[in-house]
Design a protein around this motif. Structure first.
Motif, short mmCIF file in Angstrom:
data_model
loop_
_atom_site.label_atom_id
_atom_site.label_comp_id
_atom_site.label_asym_id
_atom_site.label_seq_id
_atom_site.Cartn_x
_atom_site.Cartn_y
_atom_site.Cartn_z
N UNK A 253 -44.70 -28.48 18.79
CA UNK A 253 -44.39 -29.89 19.02
C UNK A 253 -42.94 -30.22 18.65
N UNK A 254 -42.05 -29.26 18.81
CA UNK A 254 -40.63 -29.51 18.62
C UNK A 254 -40.11 -29.06 17.27
N UNK A 255 -38.81 -28.81 17.21
CA UNK A 255 -38.18 -28.41 15.95
C UNK A 255 -37.55 -29.62 15.28
N UNK A 256 -37.42 -29.54 13.97
CA UNK A 256 -36.84 -30.64 13.21
C UNK A 256 -35.98 -30.13 12.08
N UNK A 257 -35.92 -30.89 11.00
CA UNK A 257 -35.11 -30.51 9.85
C UNK A 257 -33.80 -31.26 9.80
N UNK A 258 -33.16 -31.24 8.64
CA UNK A 258 -31.94 -32.03 8.44
C UNK A 258 -30.70 -31.47 9.11
N UNK A 259 -30.70 -30.17 9.47
CA UNK A 259 -29.45 -29.55 9.93
C UNK A 259 -29.50 -28.97 11.33
N UNK A 260 -30.64 -28.41 11.72
CA UNK A 260 -30.71 -27.61 12.95
C UNK A 260 -30.24 -28.39 14.17
N UNK A 261 -30.93 -29.48 14.47
CA UNK A 261 -30.55 -30.28 15.64
C UNK A 261 -29.17 -30.91 15.45
N UNK A 262 -28.85 -31.29 14.20
CA UNK A 262 -27.55 -31.91 13.93
C UNK A 262 -26.41 -30.94 14.22
N UNK A 263 -26.62 -29.66 13.89
CA UNK A 263 -25.58 -28.66 14.16
C UNK A 263 -25.38 -28.47 15.67
N UNK A 264 -26.49 -28.46 16.41
CA UNK A 264 -26.37 -28.32 17.87
C UNK A 264 -25.68 -29.54 18.46
N UNK A 265 -26.02 -30.73 17.95
CA UNK A 265 -25.38 -31.95 18.42
C UNK A 265 -23.89 -31.94 18.13
N UNK A 266 -23.51 -31.43 16.96
CA UNK A 266 -22.09 -31.35 16.62
C UNK A 266 -21.36 -30.36 17.53
N UNK A 267 -22.04 -29.27 17.90
CA UNK A 267 -21.45 -28.33 18.85
C UNK A 267 -21.22 -29.00 20.20
N UNK A 268 -22.19 -29.81 20.63
CA UNK A 268 -22.04 -30.54 21.89
C UNK A 268 -20.80 -31.43 21.84
N UNK A 269 -20.64 -32.16 20.75
CA UNK A 269 -19.48 -33.04 20.61
C UNK A 269 -18.18 -32.24 20.58
N UNK A 270 -18.22 -31.08 19.93
CA UNK A 270 -17.03 -30.23 19.88
C UNK A 270 -16.65 -29.75 21.27
N UNK A 271 -17.64 -29.31 22.03
CA UNK A 271 -17.36 -28.84 23.39
C UNK A 271 -16.88 -29.99 24.27
#
Length: 436
Positions: A253-271
């Motif tokens: 039912x999806x991944x969560x946590x304080x860092x995982x999705x946030x790190x991917x989101x930050x990579x998106x913004x960086x790109x």
């Protein structure tokens, strides 16, 4: 060796405790809301198996101390670790600024934090400029050594790494770090030495690849059930291909946590800052948010689009087992959707109840109980959102006697459909069980 670790969240505490355990003189310095007094009392910001005992032992032995004065940390360490979560990036920069102002000699900084690509180079340039402005003749080196620990297995991940990514162009600094990490690298050489930017990018790339893998498996599972296909059979076929393997191949039912999705989101913004749209990663994140409501949608259809007055039991609030963290957990979005449609929620989690209560506050329609079977009393359905081991082999007869309706929505596929049917349950998994 004298080591200072700036940051007393999970990564920093694991690093400090593990390095102290191997004989180093370690000073841990909080940079966020964590307080030295709490750490000394054994009150930790996150519950992690074995961490409280590790820190208590090293503190008792005198190899680990806690200090609130950043300047003392700067003066103490031959090596300075920056071990902060990405949301404390400004604090990491503040530490570097203070190092530039207060250091009296050569400085070696190890950045474990997941910060924007190029941060290590920028921090090193900041230190060199500060030293020059002060007239200090000293060497400043900042290397990148991203952490790859996971909540629930953090100590093992640090002390028994399958690789250590080190971004360094300085041979002397590389030698120091390799020697410091030698106790955790004594079977085979696990170091992957590269440029600082490549090391920072590697951390983001690993998270992006794992997130993509999870979202793809979830998408395949969501569609498999409509073809009358058991996704577990497909998973076995996929994982047995040596090019694929079984890791991160479990529908849910999806991944969560304080860092995982946030790190991917930050990579998106960086790109995006470089003019690249990052469409694939944006879709991965979007799909994962939708996947967090997959059990809600199944229940919505099962109860004929009317959840008013329906009593839903929840087993599992934490974003993964063996942790008390509910940050960005699928349980949050699922419960909010259920409540918005008028359902009553009775929830249980072995460790995460206090964190969830703090998040939910005094809002109505959700009750958190202290025992797993208590959540089932009068329930119209059970939703399993975290795969705690205590949920895997429950007392089925007791469950049947307590529940109003024997319906299970399994968000982690921990049960077998055929077994559940034999026990008298209606069973809906992710790509498994009945189709609805």
């Amino acid at each position: 060796m004298k080591v200072s670790v700036f940051g007393c969240e999970l990564s920093g505490l694991v690093t400090a405790g593990s390095l102290a355990h191997t004989g180093n003189n370690v000073m841990a310095i909080p940079v966020g809301k964590v307080k030295v007094e709490d750490l000394i009392k054994g009150i930790l910001p996150r519950e992690e198996p074995g961490l409280d005992q590790l820190l208590a032992n090293e503190f008792k032995e005198g190899r680990l101390t806690f200090e609130s004065d950043w300047e003392k940390g700067i003066m103490h360490g031959d090596v300075l670790f920056l071990s902060m979560p990405s949301w404390l990036a400004e604090r990491a920069e503040a530490v570097i600024e203070l190092v530039g102002q207060k250091a009296q000699g050569d400085v070696l900084v190890v950045s474990q934090s997941t910060l924007p690509i190029g941060t290590a180079d920028r921090f090193e340039a900041m230190l060199k400029l500060a030293f020059a402005q002060r007239g200090l003749v000293a060497k400043a080196v900042v290397v990148a050594m991203p952490e790859f620990i996971s909540e629930g297995s953090a100590i093992s991940d640090f002390s028994k790494p399958n690789r250590v990514v080190l971004g360094s162009g300085d041979k002397a600094a590389t030698k120091v770090i390799k020697d410091l990490m030698r106790p955790f690298n004594n079977v085979t050489d696990q170091f992957k030495v590269m440029s600082t930017r490549a090391a920072e990018y590697t951390k983001y790339s690993v998270n992006a690849l794992l997130a993509t893998r999870i979202s793809l498996v979830n998408e395949l599972a969501n569609n498999a059930e409509h073809f009358n296909i058991d996704m577990e059979e497909v998973r076995q076929g996929l994982g047995s291909d040596h090019r694929v393997g079984f890791n991160y191949l479990y529908p849910g039912c999806g991944f969560g946590g304080p860092s995982f999705a946030a790190d991917v989101q930050l990579l998106v913004k960086t790109l995006q800052s470089k003019g690249y749209d990052a469409d694939l990663l944006k879709t991965v994140l979007s799909n994962n948010e939708a996947q967090k409501e997959v059990l809600f949608r199944k229940a919505w259809r099962f109860f004929e689009q009317d959840l008013r007055g329906i009593k839903i039991a929840i087993w599992g609030l934490s974003f993964k087992p063996n942790t008390a963290t509910v940050d960005n957990a699928p349980s949050i979005k699922t419960i909010e959707a259920l409540v918005a449609q008028g359902a009553e929620v009775i929830a249980y989690d072995p460790k995460a109840a206090p964190a969830f209560k703090h998040y939910w506050g005094d809002r109505p329609q959700v009750t958190v109980v202290e025992e797993m079977y208590q959540a089932l009393e009068g329930a119209d359905a059970l939703m399993v959102l975290t795969e705690w081991k205590s949920f895997w082999s429950p007392d089925y007869q007791k469950m049947l006697s307590l529940m109003e309706r024997p319906v299970i929505f399994d968000g982690r596929n921990i049960y077998e459909h055929s077994v559940m049917r034999e026990k008298g349950f209606r069973y809906f998994g992710i790509g498994r069980g009945e189709v609805i």
